[in-house]
Design a protein around this motif. Structure first.
Motif, PDB file in Angstrom:
ATOM      1  N   SER A 193       0.855  -1.187   0.000  1.00 52.14           N
ATOM      2  CA  SER A 193       0.000   0.000   0.000  1.00 52.14           C
ATOM      3  C   SER A 193       0.887   1.232   0.000  1.00 52.14           C
ATOM      4  CB  SER A 193      -0.921   0.020   1.221  1.00 52.14           C
ATOM      5  OG  SER A 193      -1.669   1.223   1.254  1.00 52.14           O
ATOM      6  N   PHE A 194       0.452   2.266  -0.740  1.00 52.25           N
ATOM      7  CA  PHE A 194       1.162   3.545  -0.701  1.00 52.25           C
ATOM      8  C   PHE A 194       0.844   4.308   0.588  1.00 52.25           C
ATOM      9  CE2 PHE A 194       1.024   2.935  -5.383  1.00 52.25           C
ATOM     10  CZ  PHE A 194       2.385   3.022  -5.634  1.00 52.25           C
ATOM     11  N   ASP A 195      -0.296   3.997   1.176  1.00 56.51           N
ATOM     12  CA  ASP A 195      -0.759   4.695   2.380  1.00 56.51           C
ATOM     13  C   ASP A 195      -0.106   4.074   3.614  1.00 56.51           C
ATOM     14  OD1 ASP A 195      -2.074   6.154   4.257  1.00 56.51           O
ATOM     15  OD2 ASP A 195      -4.097   5.604   3.600  1.00 56.51           O
ATOM     16  N   THR A 212      -3.401   2.577   7.191  1.00 54.46           N
ATOM     17  CA  THR A 212      -4.485   1.810   6.579  1.00 54.46           C
ATOM     18  C   THR A 212      -5.267   1.067   7.650  1.00 54.46           C
ATOM     19  OG1 THR A 212      -3.393  -0.338   6.291  1.00 54.46           O
ATOM     20  CG2 THR A 212      -2.855   1.382   4.680  1.00 54.46           C
ATOM     21  N   THR A 253      -6.291   3.781  -7.103  1.00 54.01           N
ATOM     22  CA  THR A 253      -6.921   5.027  -6.634  1.00 54.01           C
ATOM     23  C   THR A 253      -5.883   5.941  -5.999  1.00 54.01           C
ATOM     24  OG1 THR A 253      -9.036   3.919  -6.266  1.00 54.01           O
ATOM     25  CG2 THR A 253      -8.669   5.994  -5.108  1.00 54.01           C
ATOM     26  N   HIS A 254      -4.978   5.369  -5.207  1.00 55.29           N
ATOM     27  CA  HIS A 254      -3.896   6.173  -4.625  1.00 55.29           C
ATOM     28  C   HIS A 254      -3.004   6.761  -5.714  1.00 55.29           C
ATOM     29  CE1 HIS A 254      -4.235   3.713  -0.643  1.00 55.29           C
ATOM     30  NE2 HIS A 254      -5.104   4.717  -0.679  1.00 55.29           N
ATOM     31  N   THR A 259      -3.789   7.553  -8.792  1.00 50.60           N
ATOM     32  CA  THR A 259      -4.449   8.586  -9.603  1.00 50.60           C
ATOM     33  C   THR A 259      -4.926   9.790  -8.794  1.00 50.60           C
ATOM     34  OG1 THR A 259      -6.536   7.359  -9.374  1.00 50.60           O
ATOM     35  CG2 THR A 259      -5.201   6.929 -11.341  1.00 50.60           C
ATOM     36  N   THR A 260      -4.950   9.681  -7.466  1.00 49.98           N
ATOM     37  CA  THR A 260      -5.443  10.809  -6.657  1.00 49.98           C
ATOM     38  C   THR A 260      -4.366  11.431  -5.777  1.00 49.98           C
ATOM     39  OG1 THR A 260      -6.186   9.294  -4.915  1.00 49.98           O
ATOM     40  CG2 THR A 260      -7.790   9.916  -6.611  1.00 49.98           C
ATOM     41  N   GLU A 261      -3.463  10.606  -5.277  1.00 51.94           N
ATOM     42  CA  GLU A 261      -2.427  11.129  -4.387  1.00 51.94           C
ATOM     43  C   GLU A 261      -1.067  11.247  -5.077  1.00 51.94           C
ATOM     44  OE1 GLU A 261      -2.383   8.845  -0.804  1.00 51.94           O
ATOM     45  OE2 GLU A 261      -4.574   8.810  -0.643  1.00 51.94           O
ATOM     46  N   PHE A 262      -0.954  10.678  -6.286  1.00 50.53           N
ATOM     47  CA  PHE A 262       0.232  10.788  -7.144  1.00 50.53           C
ATOM     48  C   PHE A 262       1.544  10.432  -6.436  1.00 50.53           C
ATOM     49  CE2 PHE A 262      -2.893  14.074  -8.370  1.00 50.53           C
ATOM     50  CZ  PHE A 262      -3.316  13.515  -9.557  1.00 50.53           C
ATOM     51  N   PRO A 263       1.596   9.264  -5.852  1.00 49.53           N
ATOM     52  CA  PRO A 263       2.874   8.865  -5.248  1.00 49.53           C
ATOM     53  C   PRO A 263       3.876   8.466  -6.331  1.00 49.53           C
ATOM     54  CG  PRO A 263       1.336   7.055  -5.154  1.00 49.53           C
ATOM     55  CD  PRO A 263       0.576   8.216  -5.748  1.00 49.53           C
TER      56      PRO A 263
END
Length: 381
Positions: free
Chosen positions: A36-38, A41, A74-75, A77-81
């Motif tokens: 996960s990029f997050d 979680t 989703t991460h 495309t929205t948070e651009f890691p």
């Protein structure tokens, strides 16, 4: 069980080291390593397979692989890691699944990391050369990405291959003969080639052209297909490709195929092209249509051994084959002789018997017939 389910004793993958109950989190698939990029979680931490099974026993429904991927995308495309080595390792495992639903989903979204791991791109806008080495050097990953639309630039052939292909095309097409200075007539047709190429491939051609300064056509007594195939071999064409054009397994008549092989053998010996000659000999020995079961074909091969069996390889191969099948050969020749309708046919069968029993070809066979008594004498009694 309900009490165990409601207790906040289940660790999650979070930098906060939280514990939650068995109803509040997500259970990732156990078919992929977790990623996960997050950093914060609510995915349950299952360090052991038993943790996963306990949570499922408590009623937690595990996510499938596609559901987990959709969260990760989703991460992206929205948070651009930025991509990471851990993500590349995770993606490699995803591609190894070879899951059609996953591949259909990924082809539409930017999930593919570039080589320096600075950004993501859609598979259709990337190419093999832009991938991280872990993906670029893995054939399973490349096949999966190719199915999704990854661009593979056509390989640039080496210059020698380009030259060879050009020469072969000019020979086969016979459409532009401005640079051809060797002319052959075969079955009434003109065939053009390059003296330099032929001389480089055959010392005999080199000798012939050395004393022949004009460009008058050279008459060839062989069949056109055979001579054209021989020229293609001299031009570096693959032996297998040339042979398969007239292979009887592709629908060609096997008598014509044997005649083709005989011509090739004679040509390779006459023009002293030993590497090709050896390959022709191997094909002849392996050919299922040249045996005592196809007597005419065997006869055609044996007829040319005295002049064209340079190393006696064919002679030594067929000698035991004939001796082991003496009775079968005798029966076939006897039937052929009985069915002969004129003296010419009988004479041909007589010659066939002489050749097949190798009376003239094997020095240690003497004049004694392989068949006892001599087949022809038997019918004259």
């Amino acid at each position: 069980m309900k009490a165990l389910k409601s207790l906040p004793i289940w660790p999650v993958r979070s930098s906060e080291n939280k514990l939650i109950d068995a109803t509040s989190g997500k259970l990732p698939t156990n078919k992929l390593p977790f990623f996960s990029f997050d950093e914060k979680t609510d995915f349950y931490r299952c360090d052991h397979e038993s943790d996963f099974h306990v949570l499922t026993e408590l009623g937690v429904t595990p996510m499938n692989e596609l559901e987990l991927l959709k969260i990760i995308v989703t991460h992206i495309t929205t948070e651009f890691p930025k991509p990471s080595q851990n993500y590349v390792a995770f993606l490699r495992c995803v591609l190894y699944l070879e899951n059609e639903d996953i591949e259909n989903y990924l082809r539409r979204v930017p999930f593919l990391p570039n080589k320096p791991l600075t950004k993501f791109a859609k598979v259709s806008t990337s190419s093999e050369k832009l991938l991280p080495p872990e993906l670029q050097n893995d054939p399973v990953c490349l096949r999966a990405l190719k199915r999704m639309g990854l661009y593979f630039p056509p390989p640039i052939p080496p210059q020698p291959d380009v030259l060879l292909k050009s020469l072969q095309n000019q020979l086969i097409m016979q459409s532009d003969n401005r640079y051809h200075d060797a002319i052959f007539t075969v079955d009434g047709e003109m065939i053009y080639a390059s003296r330099y190429v032929l001389s480089a491939a055959s010392k005999k051609f080199e000798e012939n052209f050395l004393y022949k300064t004009n460009t008058e056509p050279i008459k060839i007594e062989y069949q056109r297909d055979s001579f054209c195939a021989f020229l293609q071999l001299l031009y570096g064409q693959s032996f297998e490709n040339v042979i398969n054009v007239i292979n009887p397994n592709t629908g060609q008549d096997f008598r014509a195929y044997v005649s083709f092989l005989v011509d090739l053998l004679k040509l390779t010996v006459s023009y002293e092209v030993d590497p090709v000659r050896i390959k022709v000999e191997v094909v002849i020995m392996k050919c299922q249509y040249i045996s005592v079961h196809y007597l005419y074909n065997l006869y055609e091969i044996l007829k040319c051994l005295e002049r064209y069996d340079v190393e006696q390889r064919l002679r030594n191969f067929y000698k035991p084959h004939i001796k082991e099948n003496e009775i079968l050969i005798k029966e076939q020749l006897s039937e052929m002789y009985r069915n002969a309708t004129n003296e010419r046919e009988r004479s041909e069968i007589s010659e066939m018997e002489e050749i097949i029993r190798m009376k003239k070809l094997l020095s240690n066979s003497g004049s004694r017939s392989l068949f006892r008594p001599n087949l022809i004498d038997l019918f004259r009694q």
